[in-house]
Design a protein around this motif. Structure first.
Motif, PDB file in Angstrom:
ATOM      1  N   THR A 113     -21.772  -9.659 -37.358  1.00 39.00           N
ATOM      2  CA  THR A 113     -22.323  -9.519 -38.709  1.00 39.00           C
ATOM      3  C   THR A 113     -21.355  -8.755 -39.603  1.00 39.00           C
ATOM      4  O   THR A 113     -21.171  -9.101 -40.783  1.00 39.00           O
ATOM      5  N   GLU A 114     -20.712  -7.739 -39.060  1.00 40.90           N
ATOM      6  CA  GLU A 114     -19.700  -6.999 -39.823  1.00 40.90           C
ATOM      7  C   GLU A 114     -18.549  -7.922 -40.213  1.00 40.90           C
ATOM      8  O   GLU A 114     -18.047  -7.869 -41.351  1.00 40.90           O
ATOM      9  N   ARG A 115     -18.134  -8.773 -39.292  1.00 38.17           N
ATOM     10  CA  ARG A 115     -17.060  -9.722 -39.599  1.00 38.17           C
ATOM     11  C   ARG A 115     -17.504 -10.747 -40.647  1.00 38.17           C
ATOM     12  O   ARG A 115     -16.705 -11.160 -41.492  1.00 38.17           O
ATOM     13  N   ALA A 116     -18.756 -11.176 -40.592  1.00 35.22           N
ATOM     14  CA  ALA A 116     -19.271 -12.081 -41.622  1.00 35.22           C
ATOM     15  C   ALA A 116     -19.203 -11.416 -42.991  1.00 35.22           C
ATOM     16  O   ALA A 116     -18.859 -12.045 -44.003  1.00 35.22           O
ATOM     17  N   ALA A 117     -19.526 -10.125 -43.035  1.00 35.33           N
ATOM     18  CA  ALA A 117     -19.423  -9.372 -44.291  1.00 35.33           C
ATOM     19  C   ALA A 117     -17.969  -9.303 -44.757  1.00 35.33           C
ATOM     20  O   ALA A 117     -17.684  -9.405 -45.958  1.00 35.33           O
ATOM     21  N   ASP A 118     -17.042  -9.146 -43.827  1.00 36.36           N
ATOM     22  CA  ASP A 118     -15.620  -9.119 -44.188  1.00 36.36           C
ATOM     23  C   ASP A 118     -15.192 -10.440 -44.817  1.00 36.36           C
ATOM     24  O   ASP A 118     -14.363 -10.461 -45.734  1.00 36.36           O
ATOM     25  N   CYS A 129     -25.962  -7.661 -49.187  1.00 40.02           N
ATOM     26  CA  CYS A 129     -26.629  -7.180 -47.981  1.00 40.02           C
ATOM     27  C   CYS A 129     -26.729  -8.351 -47.000  1.00 40.02           C
ATOM     28  O   CYS A 129     -27.156  -9.447 -47.386  1.00 40.02           O
ATOM     29  N   VAL A 130     -26.311  -8.128 -45.757  1.00 36.53           N
ATOM     30  CA  VAL A 130     -26.502  -9.114 -44.693  1.00 36.53           C
ATOM     31  C   VAL A 130     -27.425  -8.472 -43.669  1.00 36.53           C
ATOM     32  O   VAL A 130     -27.112  -7.418 -43.109  1.00 36.53           O
ATOM     33  N   ASN A 131     -28.570  -9.109 -43.430  1.00 36.24           N
ATOM     34  CA  ASN A 131     -29.589  -8.584 -42.526  1.00 36.24           C
ATOM     35  C   ASN A 131     -29.692  -9.513 -41.326  1.00 36.24           C
ATOM     36  O   ASN A 131     -30.164 -10.643 -41.438  1.00 36.24           O
ATOM     37  N   VAL A 137     -25.761  -4.872 -42.769  1.00 40.30           N
ATOM     38  CA  VAL A 137     -24.486  -4.494 -43.375  1.00 40.30           C
ATOM     39  C   VAL A 137     -24.668  -4.468 -44.885  1.00 40.30           C
ATOM     40  O   VAL A 137     -25.224  -5.418 -45.470  1.00 40.30           O
ATOM     41  N   LEU A 138     -24.186  -3.408 -45.522  1.00 44.09           N
ATOM     42  CA  LEU A 138     -24.296  -3.258 -46.967  1.00 44.09           C
ATOM     43  C   LEU A 138     -22.918  -3.097 -47.599  1.00 44.09           C
ATOM     44  O   LEU A 138     -22.057  -2.416 -47.048  1.00 44.09           O
ATOM     45  N   ARG A 139     -22.766  -3.720 -48.749  1.00 40.09           N
ATOM     46  CA  ARG A 139     -21.590  -3.489 -49.583  1.00 40.09           C
ATOM     47  C   ARG A 139     -22.080  -3.220 -51.002  1.00 40.09           C
ATOM     48  O   ARG A 139     -22.997  -3.890 -51.501  1.00 40.09           O
ATOM     49  N   GLY A 140     -21.469  -2.251 -51.651  1.00 42.38           N
ATOM     50  CA  GLY A 140     -21.784  -1.980 -53.041  1.00 42.38           C
ATOM     51  C   GLY A 140     -23.236  -1.606 -53.262  1.00 42.38           C
ATOM     52  O   GLY A 140     -23.849  -0.887 -52.469  1.00 42.38           O
ATOM     53  N   LEU A 167     -29.231   3.579 -49.725  1.00 47.53           N
ATOM     54  CA  LEU A 167     -27.843   3.526 -49.291  1.00 47.53           C
ATOM     55  C   LEU A 167     -26.985   2.743 -50.265  1.00 47.53           C
ATOM     56  O   LEU A 167     -27.432   1.753 -50.855  1.00 47.53           O
ATOM     57  N   ARG A 168     -25.758   3.175 -50.393  1.00 53.64           N
ATOM     58  CA  ARG A 168     -24.744   2.445 -51.144  1.00 53.64           C
ATOM     59  C   ARG A 168     -23.631   2.076 -50.173  1.00 53.64           C
ATOM     60  O   ARG A 168     -23.166   2.907 -49.413  1.00 53.64           O
ATOM     61  N   GLY A 169     -23.206   0.830 -50.244  1.00 55.78           N
ATOM     62  CA  GLY A 169     -22.180   0.379 -49.321  1.00 55.78           C
ATOM     63  C   GLY A 169     -20.795   0.884 -49.689  1.00 55.78           C
ATOM     64  O   GLY A 169     -20.582   1.368 -50.806  1.00 55.78           O
ATOM     65  N   PRO A 170     -19.866   0.862 -48.720  1.00 54.30           N
ATOM     66  CA  PRO A 170     -20.041   0.229 -47.424  1.00 54.30           C
ATOM     67  C   PRO A 170     -20.832   1.117 -46.461  1.00 54.30           C
ATOM     68  O   PRO A 170     -20.558   2.302 -46.336  1.00 54.30           O
ATOM     69  N   ASP A 171     -21.814   0.529 -45.827  1.00 50.99           N
ATOM     70  CA  ASP A 171     -22.628   1.246 -44.854  1.00 50.99           C
ATOM     71  C   ASP A 171     -23.313   0.222 -43.966  1.00 50.99           C
ATOM     72  O   ASP A 171     -23.290  -0.981 -44.259  1.00 50.99           O
TER      73      ASP A 171
END
Length: 264
Positions: A113-118, A129-131, A137-140, A167-171
């Protein structure tokens, strides 16, 4: 003024993975690439598939020299995580489906999932947000001056939340629990399910690591709170089977909001 907003839900790796992408949207095809990546990971790493590289390797049908670089990377990382968690996270010690002894899924889901966010970020996405089945995974941010709100499920009341994170990404947020599958998290040392913790949530910069740490924290129980204090950038929130809540020192100060009483 209309705000661009892209939403997609994909069933992959035995779960629903949702994508919530705000402006700026990624380049055309990026979401398809991220989804394709997750399906590829499923084909290679699923312990439910007899023909996956992980299942075949675990049965001894193929050697490490026969698998691809991602599989070798994941197994090396799982060895490192086993050492870091003092054996609480173990991808190698339990007999799995189809006669295999390998199950790196406690790291793979978060890593994939982290790689999908990348992939999305590399294509220009900045706020999304990818759940993946509750691991996030959160960005921005979802919009200007707003944080993402992430609810941690109540251990015995599905309609309620134990706490809400802002939360604010990246987180990233990962939870190990027995909500859906019952007592399936096995203590590698005792070779039986653990009983102290109902849910362990870990927050940190990388979802793969947070996912593995959440599994380890579930097995460690309350002593794991001392352990997580020594892991830079990662915080934890535990709910015991007696419905009491415990958290690491930085979790309360920087990320914990609007807690309900989980004991009610």
């Amino acid at each position: 003024m209309t705000t661009a907003h892209l939403v997609h839900v994909e069933h992959v790796m035995g779960m629903a993975v949702s994508f919530d992408i705000r402006e700026p949207l990624p380049a055309a095809g990026a979401l398809d690439d991220a989804v394709r990546w997750l399906h590829d990971v499923d084909a290679r790493f699923s312990t439910y598939r007899r023909d996956s590289q992980i299942s075949r390797l675990g049965r001894g049908e193929i050697a490490l020299t026969d698998v691809d670089d991602d599989v070798r990377f994941v197994l090396r990382t799982c060895l490192d995580l086993n050492a870091i968690t003092e054996g609480a996270f173990d991808a190698f010690g339990l007999t799995e489906r189809h006669g295999s002894t390998l199950d790196p899924s406690g790291f793979v889901k978060g890593w994939a999932t982290e790689r999908a966010a990348d992939i999305l970020e590399g294509a220009g996405a900045r706020n999304f947000c990818v759940n993946a089945g509750g691991d996030i995974v959160l960005r921005g941010t979802p919009m200007a001056l707003r944080a993402w709100r992430v609810g941690i499920r109540h251990p015995s009341r599905p309609a309620r939340l134990a706490t809400t994170l802002e939360l604010r990404g990246p987180d990233s947020v990962a939870t190990s629990a027995t909500y859906e599958r019952g007592a399936h998290i096995i203590d590698p040392a005792a070779q039986r399910p653990t009983t102290q913790v109902a849910a362990a949530t870990v927050i940190g910069p990388d979802l793969g690591i947070a996912d593995a740490y959440a599994t380890a924290m579930f097995i460690m129980g309350l002593p794991g709170l001392d352990w997580i204090e020594a892991q830079p950038g990662y915080d934890a929130f535990l709910i015991t089977r007696s419905r009491r809540t415990h958290w690491s020192s930085d979790f309360d100060r920087s990320r914990r909001r609007n807690r309900d009483d989980v004991r009610t």
